[in-house]
Design an enzyme around this catalytic site. Structure first.
Site, PDB file in Angstrom:
ATOM      1  N   GLY D 149       0.826  -1.193   0.000  1.00  0.00           N
ATOM      2  CA  GLY D 149       0.000   0.000   0.000  1.00  0.00           C
ATOM      3  C   GLY D 149       0.862   1.244   0.000  1.00  0.00           C
ATOM      4  O   GLY D 149       2.051   1.203   0.318  1.00  0.00           O
ATOM      5  N   CYS D 150       0.246   2.382  -0.356  1.00  0.00           N
ATOM      6  CA  CYS D 150       1.001   3.639  -0.431  1.00  0.00           C
ATOM      7  C   CYS D 150       1.486   4.061   0.951  1.00  0.00           C
ATOM      8  O   CYS D 150       2.682   4.287   1.151  1.00  0.00           O
ATOM      9  CB  CYS D 150       0.152   4.726  -1.088  1.00  0.00           C
ATOM     10  SG  CYS D 150      -1.483   4.967  -0.366  1.00  0.00           S
ATOM     11  N   TYR D 151       0.571   4.152   1.906  1.00  0.00           N
ATOM     12  CA  TYR D 151       0.986   4.546   3.256  1.00  0.00           C
ATOM     13  C   TYR D 151       1.992   3.550   3.844  1.00  0.00           C
ATOM     14  O   TYR D 151       3.002   3.964   4.422  1.00  0.00           O
ATOM     15  CB  TYR D 151      -0.235   4.657   4.174  1.00  0.00           C
ATOM     16  CG  TYR D 151      -1.123   5.857   3.941  1.00  0.00           C
ATOM     17  CD1 TYR D 151      -0.607   7.147   3.998  1.00  0.00           C
ATOM     18  CD2 TYR D 151      -2.487   5.710   3.721  1.00  0.00           C
ATOM     19  CE1 TYR D 151      -1.436   8.262   3.826  1.00  0.00           C
ATOM     20  CE2 TYR D 151      -3.323   6.813   3.559  1.00  0.00           C
ATOM     21  CZ  TYR D 151      -2.790   8.088   3.607  1.00  0.00           C
ATOM     22  OH  TYR D 151      -3.610   9.186   3.453  1.00  0.00           O
TER      23      TYR D 151
END
Lengths: 346, 346, 346, 346
Positions: D149-151
């Site tokens: 995921g990005c985060y």
């Protein structure tokens, strides 16, 4: 009619003071001080005031102004107000200082964080810290008022009930703040150019921002003991608004309802602090242009932490609005006079 | 106290109406109509109104509302107001329609540009076009008021004196307009998502935007003959504001001072139209949140053209503010009541 | 390997040149000139280049650089390049000047619009105007190249086929332009601060913008006679992008298909000019970060006008990208080398 | 030449994959899957790709695609990939899943946080978590890759060395994250409209964001014991970029130089992780459009905490760029092929 003078009328906070005072039926502005624009029409600098303000900008002669005004607002760089303050001035007029000069009671702390000598420490004790919701009674009698910083206003109000009631362990308190760019002022710096701020977010002043000791002092009063915390501001590509996200470990086993009740105990009767409904996160757009601070909390049982949030317009409740609120208190007017502005959206 | 009902209270124009009427001391809102949010608290949709508006949203029952309100504002999609209008409604209440339904006198033109049948053409003749600065007297007696479109308001006011005085050749008139995104409404469309609008500018509705015939009609009245022009709107990555840049060939040899005098002839006594100083271009930021329209011109001797410019807040003077101004006129109140708001900057 | 020197490497156009040349496999940068940051690491000024560019900034010694570089890019203020140009420099290296110094053939026109004396008019005749799609052949042999302005590039390419083919009456031509803020440069000015540009749109340089004579000259060549037009730029709250909306009266009775065919005649084989499908308006977001210009037209039968539109990234095709395209032509490389960048969205 | 198929090619991450693969010399796209736009030209949806991509959008038939592609990227909503995965597919092609379906090893944790049943838990164990800098070796042999995921990518890389080396007390770890709006996807929702996001900042998913367990799992591997932390994302009015500000108490008495050395131990040879110079805070603008993650720390002796910061482009290193980096590893290509893009500024 209160005669008000503004020193620093062409900064963003000064401009907002002008806007708010134009809508205040018991105050009139008699002095638009602006070192950079002396003799220039105010409305040529802030063209929103075209055909509304006819005056020209004047210098920053605090002594002369003291003889003409019932209240002086100083929206000036750190050190300016302190360098000119005198008993003579304070015997003639009230002063509401929007800079940090009189906010911190321990002059050594001020001088360390601000990196400058305080030129009139004899007035620090007298100055009243103007966080209206907390210091209302002392404010009423003040001659010299230290208007709180933008970050400290939003941080303190978001966290105050939890600290005051001993709900959280202040040793674990971390405040992560986000601000619109008007907080950086109107000075011509490359870092604040549109193309540098737009499409960007950054932290700045990490571990050394000057608002840290101010927040620590105020929360220390609430806690009854010294508080040391992390405060990290971030610059957000928007004009106005401050958002606070604060974290601390809970000392008690509580539900959201418990904490809500505790916040309501302090804020239920406060017009300008709105405790939101459960599950609703504060957003800066919902307070823009107004004097409101929206606060709420989340209880995180997984980590045993309380997450406290607050949103505010940095130029209103964080500067000019609170200054007017303080003026109202100092002059015995209804506290919200001139501040009955619904937030502007979108 | 005027009892006001709003149909379409949760669109951007409706929301702005609520904000303005909350600050109007002779009006109170008795009906927050919103088909999409019936029975939901209004402040749960527009959280800026938390602790300010306690009402819930209601349906859009115009007939029922007519019995309860002194004035109804319809901030609804095209065709809605026309489909429900009746003599019975108009005999009980005044109606200020923020849609385009009654703006265009020639029903064939309306039906062609809007692509829909007009359901109550019998009221078109009676309806008064509410551009206050131009139709003030007729507005005072109106039962049914057609509140002007955002682009037509700014376009017409920017160009009106030049057309009225025969200064320009209307056959050469070109209006290039730029608008903030609130003009596109609050509907959930991919084209209006943040990432699609941000960092972008585009023209849209080129040669076929529906505001074109409305502008042509109004300027035709001023000219005394039909006017056909180009109108091209553009979408700008900002929330509020409309800027008009209009071009036309001069029919006379004039200086800036000549044209300025002519504009002042029409606008000197108008509170809400500000003719700027020579060389100052209108900017949307200087009118944001207010009911002002800032206008100015440049005489280009090289090309023998007049360049006319105007800036306005599309949600205030372009929608809700002008609606309130019309309400004031229709009820015999001071025209600027509730609209004495200085522009918000930054 | 082409050795390239950049004078003015820390402005926005200079920075974009660095970005593009880092991705060019036949060029290397040997000189990062920046008067403001001499001896400072380039990557300390433009931190996007951290660990990519290791060099420090150097002064703007054109003569010394001429001995070290095969090509010099001057991304400098008006007058700088002209003040230092000499036969000695041009005998050693090629110069691509991103300023306006050699764009205008009539030195009197230059001196009038730019308000300064031209210091080396003897080179004006030799200099080649580097609008690649139109002057490709002359560019190949150039020693001194005048890289077109941002507005003139987008304006000329959007309008060129219509003028060249005699489709429109050039006496009626009006160009309304909109630009992102990077076009205003990286100088620290209040007018370009985030809070002044954000949430705002304004026209500037109305009837007197310096790019006007450059556009008129280029379109004059296309028309075969002098062209005088209105050009009005606007500042848009976004970093990059220029949008052109141009209006002119049609001299012939044409359909969209007719005009499209005519545009394709000029652009079908041009990689960097994309003629969009019918009904699609150019948008700056669709070209951002790339060397493309998107163009399209609308035929307005009502007004008998042609509306011509173009969108472009002002820092790429409007400055650094076109400079690299010119470099490729001047060195006999494939024209699109280093410019095969798909636009970045969103 | 690697034949690549994309399912979900018209979301923002899918669009970025297309952009990156167009510049990758060893890969070609053979399938533009998009349920919403079947049979529509891809370039009619993403007009930046006009004249670059000629294909039309196809459905999301994973089985059919498995026979045509060497690698399939699934940039699809949670649950989609898991619902279609089969041994037959994996025996024919490699799959890089940009959704969360195979990121979390404990299926119960997945099902609890995502609120849905996992349809193919039998593949969870095999799937490799594609955080290249940490799992490089396992990635090389993967058939099924869970793209982070990005985060989690930005959070983990910012904090990893401190956790791995036991420098901080993981029980005190708090991650405050800020993201541009492209992270919210391209779905038409009121909350993501321009006027709702612009001039606003808010926290969301407080104490319950789905990326929390993913970060906890990865940091747990580094710590050698389970990690529970607070993760709070905020929505920022910009298109791209994630900024992480993480706080934790130090377990050792260290200087900045000590921590820097420790970060360099892990990242010195990593092309895509840049450890900034002392005192320099990561900013999203310096990585925009590129695959870099910029990290740095501040040691706060006053509070005995380490403040860890990281900035990244959420669509590149946070999604499509990392997916390409993983593809390179899985196919034995140089890891940075197609990703040698300097950040775009401004």
């Amino acid at each position: 009619m209160i005669k008000a003078g503004i020193i620093g009328a062409t900064g963003y906070a000064g401009g907002e003071l002008v806007r708010l005072l134009m809508g205040h039926r018991e105050a009139e502005i008699v002095w638009y001080g602006s070192r950079s624009y002396i003799d220039k029409k105010y409305a040529d600098v802030y063209r929103n005031m075209f055909e509304i303000v006819e005056d020209v900008c004047r210098d920053d002669n605090l002594e002369k102004l003291a003889g003409e005004a019932d209240v002086i607002f100083t929206a000036t760089p750190q050190g300016f107000c302190a360098s000119l303050m005198s008993e003579e001035i304070l015997s003639q007029t009230k002063v509401i200082d929007l800079s940090a000069d009189y906010r911190i009671k321990d002059v050594a702390v001020y001088e360390k964080w601000y990196g400058m000598e305080h030129k009139s420490p004899q007035f620090i004790k007298e100055a009243v810290y103007g966080l209206c919701e907390i210091n209302r009674e002392q404010i009423r009698g003040a001659r010299l008022l230290a208007n709180p910083g933008c970050y400290p206003t939003c941080s303190t109000l978001s966290v105050y009930p939890a600290v005051k009631e001993g709900l959280i362990d202040t040793a674990t308190l971390i405040i992560d703040a986000k601000s619109g760019t008007s907080g950086a002022g109107r000075g011509a710096k490359v870092d604040n150019l549109f193309c540098e701020v737009n499409e960007n977010i950054k932290a700045y002043g990490v571990a050394n921002h000057r608002h840290t000791p101010e927040i620590e002092e105020q929360l220390g009063y609430a806690a009854g003991h010294p508080v040391t915390l992390n405060f990290t501001p971030h610059l957000v590509p928007m004009n106005r608004g401050i958002l606070i996200t604060a974290y601390a470990s809970l000392k008690k086993d509580v539900t959201y309802a418990d904490v809500k009740a505790l916040y309501q105990k302090y804020y239920e009767k406060e017009k300008f602090v709105r405790v939101l409904d459960e599950g609703v996160c504060p957003q800066t757009r919902w307070v823009e242009g107004s004097n409101y601070v929206d606060v709420n909390v989340v209880v995180d049982a997984r980590t045993n932490r309380l997450i406290m949030m607050g949103a505010m317009d940095n130029l209103v409740k964080g500067a000019a609005g609170q200054a007017v609120q303080n003026m109202n208190l100092m002059f015995g007017l209804p506290e919200s006079m001139g501040l009955e502005l619904a937030p502007v959206f979108p």
